[in-house]
Design an enzyme around this catalytic site. Structure first.
Site, PDB file in Angstrom:
ATOM      1  N   TRP A 188      11.221  -4.182 -17.725  1.00  0.00           N
ATOM      2  CA  TRP A 188      12.002  -3.507 -18.768  1.00  0.00           C
ATOM      3  C   TRP A 188      12.303  -2.073 -18.413  1.00  0.00           C
ATOM      4  O   TRP A 188      13.405  -1.575 -18.673  1.00  0.00           O
ATOM      5  CB  TRP A 188      11.301  -3.620 -20.129  1.00  0.00           C
ATOM      6  CG  TRP A 188      11.154  -5.056 -20.536  1.00  0.00           C
ATOM      7  CD1 TRP A 188       9.992  -5.748 -20.671  1.00  0.00           C
ATOM      8  CD2 TRP A 188      12.210  -5.988 -20.821  1.00  0.00           C
ATOM      9  NE1 TRP A 188      10.259  -7.053 -21.013  1.00  0.00           N
ATOM     10  CE2 TRP A 188      11.603  -7.228 -21.117  1.00  0.00           C
ATOM     11  CE3 TRP A 188      13.601  -5.900 -20.851  1.00  0.00           C
ATOM     12  CZ2 TRP A 188      12.334  -8.369 -21.438  1.00  0.00           C
ATOM     13  CZ3 TRP A 188      14.341  -7.044 -21.181  1.00  0.00           C
ATOM     14  CH2 TRP A 188      13.705  -8.249 -21.466  1.00  0.00           C
TER      15      TRP A 188
ATOM     16  N   ASP B 153       9.940   3.729 -24.771  1.00  0.00           N
ATOM     17  CA  ASP B 153      10.206   2.352 -25.172  1.00  0.00           C
ATOM     18  C   ASP B 153       8.846   1.803 -25.574  1.00  0.00           C
ATOM     19  O   ASP B 153       8.003   1.513 -24.725  1.00  0.00           O
ATOM     20  CB  ASP B 153      10.797   1.545 -24.002  1.00  0.00           C
ATOM     21  CG  ASP B 153      10.942   0.063 -24.351  1.00  0.00           C
ATOM     22  OD1 ASP B 153      10.560  -0.325 -25.469  1.00  0.00           O
ATOM     23  OD2 ASP B 153      11.440  -0.701 -23.500  1.00  0.00           O
TER      24      ASP B 153
ATOM     25  N   LYS C 233       8.226  -7.924 -31.962  1.00  0.00           N
ATOM     26  CA  LYS C 233       6.881  -8.101 -31.414  1.00  0.00           C
ATOM     27  C   LYS C 233       5.851  -7.632 -32.435  1.00  0.00           C
ATOM     28  O   LYS C 233       5.166  -8.412 -33.063  1.00  0.00           O
ATOM     29  CB  LYS C 233       6.745  -7.348 -30.098  1.00  0.00           C
ATOM     30  CG  LYS C 233       7.662  -7.935 -29.047  1.00  0.00           C
ATOM     31  CD  LYS C 233       7.961  -6.992 -27.935  1.00  0.00           C
ATOM     32  CE  LYS C 233       9.165  -7.457 -27.151  1.00  0.00           C
ATOM     33  NZ  LYS C 233       9.071  -8.822 -26.653  1.00  0.00           N
TER      34      LYS C 233
HETATM   35  N1  PMP Z   1      11.478  -3.301 -23.746  1.00  0.00           N
HETATM   36  C1  PMP Z   1      10.329  -4.001 -23.782  1.00  0.00           C
HETATM   37  C2  PMP Z   1       9.045  -3.302 -23.471  1.00  0.00           C
HETATM   38  C3  PMP Z   1      10.363  -5.363 -24.083  1.00  0.00           C
HETATM   39  O1  PMP Z   1       9.238  -6.066 -24.113  1.00  0.00           O
HETATM   40  C4  PMP Z   1      11.605  -5.969 -24.387  1.00  0.00           C
HETATM   41  C5  PMP Z   1      11.731  -7.420 -24.798  1.00  0.00           C
HETATM   42  N2  PMP Z   1      10.821  -8.293 -24.410  1.00  0.00           N
HETATM   43  C6  PMP Z   1      12.766  -5.203 -24.313  1.00  0.00           C
HETATM   44  C7  PMP Z   1      12.651  -3.867 -24.017  1.00  0.00           C
HETATM   45  C8  PMP Z   1      14.115  -5.809 -24.583  1.00  0.00           C
HETATM   46  O2  PMP Z   1      14.192  -6.027 -25.925  1.00  0.00           O
HETATM   47  P1  PMP Z   1      15.398  -6.779 -26.662  1.00  0.00           P
HETATM   48  O3  PMP Z   1      15.282  -8.213 -26.290  1.00  0.00           O
HETATM   49  O4  PMP Z   1      15.114  -6.496 -28.096  1.00  0.00           O
HETATM   50  O5  PMP Z   1      16.669  -6.169 -26.215  1.00  0.00           O
END
Ligand code: PMP
Length: 359
Positions: free
Chosen positions: A103, A171, A195
Site C-alpha cells: 500500500w 495512512d 477494517k
Molecule cells: N492502505 C492500507 C493500509 C490498506 O490496507 C488498504 C486496503 N486494504 C488500502 C490502503 C486501500 O484501501 P481501499 O481499498 O479503501 O482503497
C-alpha cells in the site's frame, strides 16, 4: 444468528450490537417513517448522524475540533493516495515516503505524478518482512507519508518516526483507533473504514487546520480538502449508510471504553496468537521476525510445510474460523483481529494452532 470467527482483513467483522442497530435503521430511523437509506443527506436526521460521527471520531482520537477537521469521503484509501499529493505536492517540491509494503508503494507511485516522491526509507530488500532500519527525511519536504500498519505484510509502526517541522501524513487504514498514539502529532490521517472503523464505502480523513490552510485550492473541488472542509464535510452526497454504521461503531467503541481499552485488548489477542506460533518453530514461520515490528492487527505466518496449507485451512473452517488465507500477492496465512474481533476468537485460534502443530 450464527456467528463465525471472521479473521478477514477487510471488509471485516463488526460488533453484533452495531449490526442489530443498523438493521433497525434500515427499516426506520428516529421514528421518521423513513429508512436511513431513504433520508435526505441535508435533513435533520442525517445531519445529526454526520456531525455526531465527526465529533465522536475526534473525541476518540483525543483531538480538539478547533485544531482538526474530519471529512468522510468516497473513493477508498486509494483515492487518498492521489488526493494527498494533489493537495500538498507541487512539481518543484519533495514528499518523503516510508516504503513498507504494497500500500505504501501505491501511495508513492501516485505522489510521483505530482512532484518529487522521495523514498526516505524502505524495507523492500527484506521483502517488507520488517520495518526499515533507517530513514532520511528531506529538510523542507512538503510532508512525510507513513503507512502505520501494513495490512498485507503484517508490520506496524508502534511509534511513528518524528519528522521535525515536516508535516506527517498517515495512512492508518488498518490500525486507526486500534493502538494508542498521540494523534495531535500528525497533520493528516486517512483510513478506509472497512477494517477498524466501520463498513466499506467511506474513508475518514482527519486534517489539522493549520495544514489544511496550506493545501492547493486550484484543483477540482471534489478532490480539494479545503472545498470539502468549507462545506462542513457535506460538499456533495456522502456515503450516508456507511457513515451511519461508522457512527454506530464509534459509539460502541466509546461505550467499550475507547482506544486505550481496545489497544489493550488487541495486544492480548495478538500476544496469544504470536505465542502459539512461536512455540512451534518447526511448524510455523511467522513472516515478521522482529518482535517490535509485528502488527497487533494483521498477523501473518506460513507453514514450514506448504503441503499442509489446505489441511490447515479446512481444520480452521471446521472450527468456524474464516478469512485466514493470506493476501493473494503473498500467500500463506493472515489473522486479522481488529477492534470488533472478540478475544475468545484469538484464544480459539491459538488453541487450534497448538493442536494442529501437535498432530
Ligand atoms: N492502505 C492500507 C493500509 C490498506 O490496507 C488498504 C486496503 N486494504 C488500502 C490502503 C486501500 O484501501 P481501499 O481499498 O479503501 O482503497
Amino acid at each position: 444468528m450464527k456467528r463465525i470467527y471472521n479473521f478477514s482483513s477487510g471488509p471485516a467483522i463488526l460488533p453484533v450490537s452495531v449490526l442489530e442497530e443498523a438493521s433497525r435503521g434500515v427499516l426506520e430511523i428516529n421514528r421518521s417513517g423513513m429508512s436511513i437509506l431513504e433520508v435526505s443527506h441535508r435533513g435533520k436526521d442525517y445531519e445529526a448522524i454526520h456531525q455526531g460521527a465527526r465529533d465522536r471520531l475526534l473525541r476518540l482520537l483525543g483531538l480538539a475540533a478547533e485544531d482538526f477537521t474530519v471529512l468522510f469521503l468516497g473513493g477508498g484509501a486509494t483515492l487518498q493516495f492521489a488526493m494527498v499529493p494533489m493537495n500538498f505536492l507541487t512539481p518543484d517540491r519533495t514528499a518523503d515516503y516510508l516504503h513498507t509494503g504494497e500500500w505504501s508503494g501505491r501511495a508513492l507511485a501516485e505522489a510521483a505524478r505530482f512532484g518529487k516522491a522521495h523514498l526516505a526509507g524502505s524495507s523492500e530488500a527484506e521483502k517488507f518482512s520488517r520495518l526499515p532500519e533507517s530513514w532520511r527525511f528531506t529538510p523542507g519536504a512538503a510532508y512525510v507519508h507513513v503507512t502505520t500498519n501494513n495490512t498485507i505484510e503484517g508490520t506496524q509502526w508502534k511509534t511513528v518516526p518524528p519528522a521535525g517541522e515536516v508535516p506527517l501524513v498517515l495512512d492508518a487504514s488498518s490500525d486507526l483507533l486500534g493502538i494508542v498514539r498521540d494523534y495531535s502529532r500528525f497533520d493528516l490521517i486517512y483510513a478506509g473504514a472497512q477494517k477498524n472503523l466501520g463498513p466499506a464505502g467511506v474513508t475518514a480523513v482527519v486534517i489539522k487546520k493549520a495544514f489544511l490552510s496550506k493545501a492547493n485550492p486550484q484543483i477540482p473541488s471534489i478532490l480539494s480538502y479545503q472545498a470539502h472542509a468549507a462545506a462542513d464535510a457535506l460538499l456533495n452526497t456522502p456515503p450516508v449508510f456507511s457513515v451511519y454504521v461508522l457512527g454506530l461503531n464509534l459509539q460502541w467503541l466509546e461505550q467499550e471504553g475507547g482506544v486505550a481499552v481496545m489497544a489493550e485488548r488487541n495486544e492480548r489477542k495478538a500476544r496469544a496468537v504470536y505465542e502459539a506460533l512461536d512455540e512451534f518453530p518447526s511448524v510455523y514461520d511467522p513472516t515478521v521476525k522482529v518482535t517490535e515490528h509485528r502488527s497487533v492487527m494483521n498477523l501473518t505466518f506460513r507453514l514450514k510445510s506448504p503441503g499442509r496449507e489446505a489441511d490447515f485451512l479446512a481444520g480452521a473452517q471446521a472450527l468456524g474460523m474464516d478469512g485466514l488465507k493470506g493476501h493473494r500477492s503473498v500467500g500463506g496465512f493472515r489473522a486479522s483481529m481488529y477492534n470488533a474481533f472478540p478475544e475468545e476468537g484469538a484464544y480459539a485460534l491459538a488453541e487450534y494452532l497448538r493442536n494442529f502443530a501437535r498432530r
